[in-house]
Motif scaffolding. Structure first.
Motif, PDB file in Angstrom:
ATOM      1  N   GLN A 245      -9.340   6.054  -3.290  1.00 38.17           N
ATOM      2  CA  GLN A 245      -9.637   6.175  -1.723  1.00 38.17           C
ATOM      3  C   GLN A 245      -9.297   5.041  -0.822  1.00 38.17           C
ATOM      4  O   GLN A 245      -8.655   5.034   0.251  1.00 38.17           O
ATOM      5  N   ALA A 246      -9.785   3.882  -1.391  1.00 48.19           N
ATOM      6  CA  ALA A 246      -9.423   2.402  -0.669  1.00 48.19           C
ATOM      7  C   ALA A 246      -7.833   2.351  -0.550  1.00 48.19           C
ATOM      8  O   ALA A 246      -7.387   1.791   0.104  1.00 48.19           O
ATOM      9  N   LEU A 247      -7.184   2.504  -1.683  1.00 49.50           N
ATOM     10  CA  LEU A 247      -5.687   2.339  -1.733  1.00 49.50           C
ATOM     11  C   LEU A 247      -5.088   3.361  -0.702  1.00 49.50           C
ATOM     12  O   LEU A 247      -4.090   3.039  -0.189  1.00 49.50           O
ATOM     13  N   ARG A 248      -5.436   4.541  -0.598  1.00 50.81           N
ATOM     14  CA  ARG A 248      -4.835   5.409   0.354  1.00 50.81           C
ATOM     15  C   ARG A 248      -4.911   5.037   1.698  1.00 50.81           C
ATOM     16  O   ARG A 248      -4.172   5.332   2.374  1.00 50.81           O
ATOM     17  N   GLN A 249      -5.937   4.269   1.964  1.00 50.78           N
ATOM     18  CA  GLN A 249      -6.281   3.731   3.424  1.00 50.78           C
ATOM     19  C   GLN A 249      -5.095   2.793   3.777  1.00 50.78           C
ATOM     20  O   GLN A 249      -4.890   2.469   4.951  1.00 50.78           O
ATOM     21  N   VAL A 250      -4.656   2.133   2.878  1.00 51.43           N
ATOM     22  CA  VAL A 250      -3.609   1.249   3.131  1.00 51.43           C
ATOM     23  C   VAL A 250      -2.233   1.704   2.780  1.00 51.43           C
ATOM     24  O   VAL A 250      -1.019   0.870   2.661  1.00 51.43           O
ATOM     25  N   GLU A 251      -2.173   2.855   2.182  1.00 52.55           N
ATOM     26  CA  GLU A 251      -0.898   3.574   1.778  1.00 52.55           C
ATOM     27  C   GLU A 251      -0.065   3.636   2.810  1.00 52.55           C
ATOM     28  O   GLU A 251      -0.296   4.001   4.104  1.00 52.55           O
ATOM     29  N   GLY A 252       1.525   3.172   2.725  1.00 56.17           N
ATOM     30  CA  GLY A 252       2.344   3.362   3.803  1.00 56.17           C
ATOM     31  C   GLY A 252       2.360   2.010   4.701  1.00 56.17           C
ATOM     32  O   GLY A 252       3.396   2.002   5.487  1.00 56.17           O
ATOM     33  N   LYS A 253       1.377   1.148   4.780  1.00 54.63           N
ATOM     34  CA  LYS A 253       1.582   0.149   5.478  1.00 54.63           C
ATOM     35  C   LYS A 253       2.328  -1.046   4.678  1.00 54.63           C
ATOM     36  O   LYS A 253       2.312  -1.103   3.605  1.00 54.63           O
ATOM     37  N   PRO A 254       3.302  -1.680   5.567  1.00 54.45           N
ATOM     38  CA  PRO A 254       4.026  -2.549   4.934  1.00 54.45           C
ATOM     39  C   PRO A 254       3.374  -3.836   4.249  1.00 54.45           C
ATOM     40  O   PRO A 254       2.340  -4.233   4.960  1.00 54.45           O
ATOM     41  N   ARG A 255       3.787  -4.178   3.052  1.00 51.66           N
ATOM     42  CA  ARG A 255       2.938  -5.170   2.331  1.00 51.66           C
ATOM     43  C   ARG A 255       3.623  -6.588   2.796  1.00 51.66           C
ATOM     44  O   ARG A 255       4.815  -6.582   2.788  1.00 51.66           O
ATOM     45  N   GLN A 256       2.787  -7.424   3.419  1.00 56.56           N
ATOM     46  CA  GLN A 256       3.064  -8.695   3.650  1.00 56.56           C
ATOM     47  C   GLN A 256       3.323  -9.626   2.418  1.00 56.56           C
ATOM     48  O   GLN A 256       2.498  -9.629   1.741  1.00 56.56           O
ATOM     49  N   GLU A 257       4.407 -10.121   2.783  1.00 56.17           N
ATOM     50  CA  GLU A 257       4.915 -10.909   1.499  1.00 56.17           C
ATOM     51  C   GLU A 257       5.921 -12.112   2.167  1.00 56.17           C
ATOM     52  O   GLU A 257       6.657 -11.652   2.902  1.00 56.17           O
TER      53      GLU A 257
END
Length: 586
Positions: A245-257
């Motif tokens: 559930q926690a991972l799905r909340q950030v799914e699709g957001k661009p990973r900052q790197e």
């Protein structure tokens, strides 16, 4: 066999119908015979239930049922329902295995069940009812068989793997793994051991050594960890669903790197150790900053996730990318912001925990448009697992140990051991007597005190050999003294000293293992700044004397207190320094 009330489940059947037995005409509609793959289940309800039942039996999700999988589920379902289990089920599988490859595919599995029910005289609706009951029992037994066999846990782990796999290439890279570690620690750190997805777990899971983890390796590593967790499968599943559930909340957001950073390592197979005053002589300066670039080679590239905020996380990611063991200490240098008319400053990665050191500052610098996307790794040495860092003895404790130093002194000097190619250590074990002292001579500073050294002592205890006792002295003044002074005269250190004798007194009979690390890595920034260097020096700035195995024995032979012998790389000598190598005859 075990007995119980018969309920008509196929696992309890003691009749092994041959796989070629004909169905009764009109009993099973011919449309249910068509091929049904794992992804094509058709519209027939009977096919749907049979497909789900096949999946319930297929514990490893390989698309085939091994004899072990088939019998394991059949047996447990029979026991749970109170039926008689005989080897008829195993024989039924053998007969159903038409191609004799030791496994059943979906067609063979379906034909086995339908043949059995046909011989038992079941009508279509009865078959569907019995298969549905059988499916529920199979799922229940899978849950009782532990995390490895639990269908829900396997499904949750696969979804977690896909969410960790930000790139979508079907593998977890070191960067994705370390980022995942942050998510797990934040969301379910109280439920799972940190070792589930730490650096060591990545190495253990990467069974083929290709530097990435596929889904199978991830599942196997997770199951191995879960087997040591004392939690019920329903609790494990609930925890995994919370993480999902926690991972799905950030799914699709661009990973900052950061942009990919080149990771440079020393080109030499075995880099030398040099003091600061000598190490920079062949390096590039402001006029030609990359003069010595051939001393380095690019071994990897890493886009550092900005979720990584501590030096240990960055070094762990670098070790994973370079495929270095987890117990390897390394020094990591980055470039700082550009300076007017000067080479970019060299910055040593520091800090032990999030918020400490300069990890966040370095990552921010790497995000700048004009960032120098390079990183230098050096000073590789093994982290001790059984030896502990030992503090020096002070005050009364020091005086008490000095009083017990009544014998010969066995000296090993740093220049003979470390500078250039170095020399061999004394043969193992190095035997001394109770009351003797092993002496390790190390420098305190270099270039007239401009650069300082840090010394770290590691031993497996202080009951055989004492804690280190240090005596500082100035080498140039010592040469003027006519009378030889005992190394254990009890004098305290002075700040103007250039060298240090670390003395370890033999206290009782036994064996002790120890080593001494000598470092000026924290002086490289200063050296680069003052000499205008374009990169860290290619020589090592950390070196190790040891490990040395010391055997302390009783000795009746008396020697004068303070008598010194020095190891020259070949033998013990009255003179300090390396043995003279004979020139080869032409």
């Amino acid at each position: 066999s075990l007995t119980g009330s018969r309920r008509g489940f196929p696992a309890s059947a003691d009749v092994a119908a041959p796989s070629c037995a004909p169905f009764r005409v009109g009993l099973i509609p011919k449309r249910t015979w068509h091929r049904v793959g794992m992804s094509e289940v058709g519209g027939d309800e009977l096919d749907l239930v049979l497909t789900e039942l096949f999946k319930a039996y297929d514990i490893d999700e390989s698309g085939e049922l091994s004899w072990d999988e088939f019998v394991k589920i059949e047996m447990r379902v029979a026991y749970e329902s109170g039926d008689v289990y005989t080897m008829g089920s195993g024989a039924r599988m053998t007969l159903a295995d038409k191609d004799s490859n030791g496994a059943l595919d979906m067609d063979e599995f379906r034909e086995s069940f339908l043949t059995l029910y046909s011989l038992m005289g079941y009508e279509r609706k009865d078959i569907l009812e019995q298969l549905t009951k059988h499916l529920k029992l199979a799922h229940a037994e899978r849950a009782r068989m532990g995390p490895r066999c639990h269908a829900g846990i396997r499904s949750a782990l696969k979804q977690i793997f896909n969410l960790f796999d930000v790139s979508g290439d079907g593998n977890l890279s070191p960067e994705e793994w370390i980022s995942a570690q942050k998510a797990v620690a934040a969301e379910v750190g109280d439920y799972f051991d940190d070792g589930w997805i730490d650096e060591a777990a990545f190495h253990a899971a990467d069974t083929n050594g290709d530097g990435v983890l596929d889904c199978g390796e991830f599942l196997e590593a997770s199951f191995s960890m879960f087997e040591g967790v004392k939690k019920r499968t329903d609790q494990l599943l609930a925890t995994l669903e919370h993480l999902l559930q926690a991972l799905r909340q950030v799914e699709g957001k661009p990973r900052q790197e950061t942009l990919p950073v080149q990771i440079f390592v020393q080109s030499a197979d075995k880099a030398e150790f040099q003091p600061p005053s000598a190490a920079w002589q062949d390096e590039g300066t402001d006029d030609n900053p990359e003069k010595n670039i051939k001393a380095w080679k690019c071994a990897a590239e890493i886009a550092f996730p900005l979720t990584v905020q501590s030096a240990p996380d960055i070094t762990a990611l670098i070790r994973l990318a370079l495929k270095l063991p987890t117990d390897m200490w390394i020094s990591v240098f980055f470039y700082g912001p550009p300076q007017p008319k000067k080479a970019r400053p060299i910055t040593l990665l520091r800090g032990q925990h999030s918020g400490e050191g300069n990890a966040a500052e370095i990552l921010n610098c790497l995000m700048k448009p004009n960032a120098q996307l390079r990183c230098f790794v050096k000073n590789l040495r093994k982290r001790p697992s059984k030896l502990m860092r030992q503090p020096k003895a002070f005050l009364e404790e020091r005086n008490q140990l000095v009083a017990r130093c009544v014998g010969q002194h066995w000296g090993i000097d740093w220049e003979t051991q470390l500078v250039g190619d170095g020399a061999l250590l004394p043969p193992r074990p190095l035997t001394i007597a109770v009351g003797d002292a092993l002496v390790i001579e190390v420098p305190q500073s270099d270039d007239n005190g401009e650069y300082r050294y840090v010394t770290s002592v590691f031993t497996d205890g202080v009951d055989i050999l004492s804690k280190p006792i240090d005596e500082f002295f100035n080498a140039s003044k010592a040469k003027k003294k006519k009378k030889k002074k005992s190394a254990c005269d009890g004098k305290q250190p002075t700040e103007s000293a250039q060298f240090v004798h670390l003395m370890f007194v033999g206290l009782q009979v036994g064996t002790c293992t120890m080593f001494v690390d000598l470092s000026w890595e924290d002086q490289e920034e200063k050296l680069a700044r003052e000499k205008g260097l374009g990169m860290p020096v290619s020589e090592n700035s950390v070196a190790r004397i040891g490990p040395i195995e010391v055997q302390v024995t009783h000795c009746d032979k008396q020697t004068e207190n303070g008598t010194f012998v020095w190891w020259n790389g070949e033998a013990w000598s009255n003179k300090k320094g390396p043995a003279k190598r004979k020139a080869k005859k032409r």
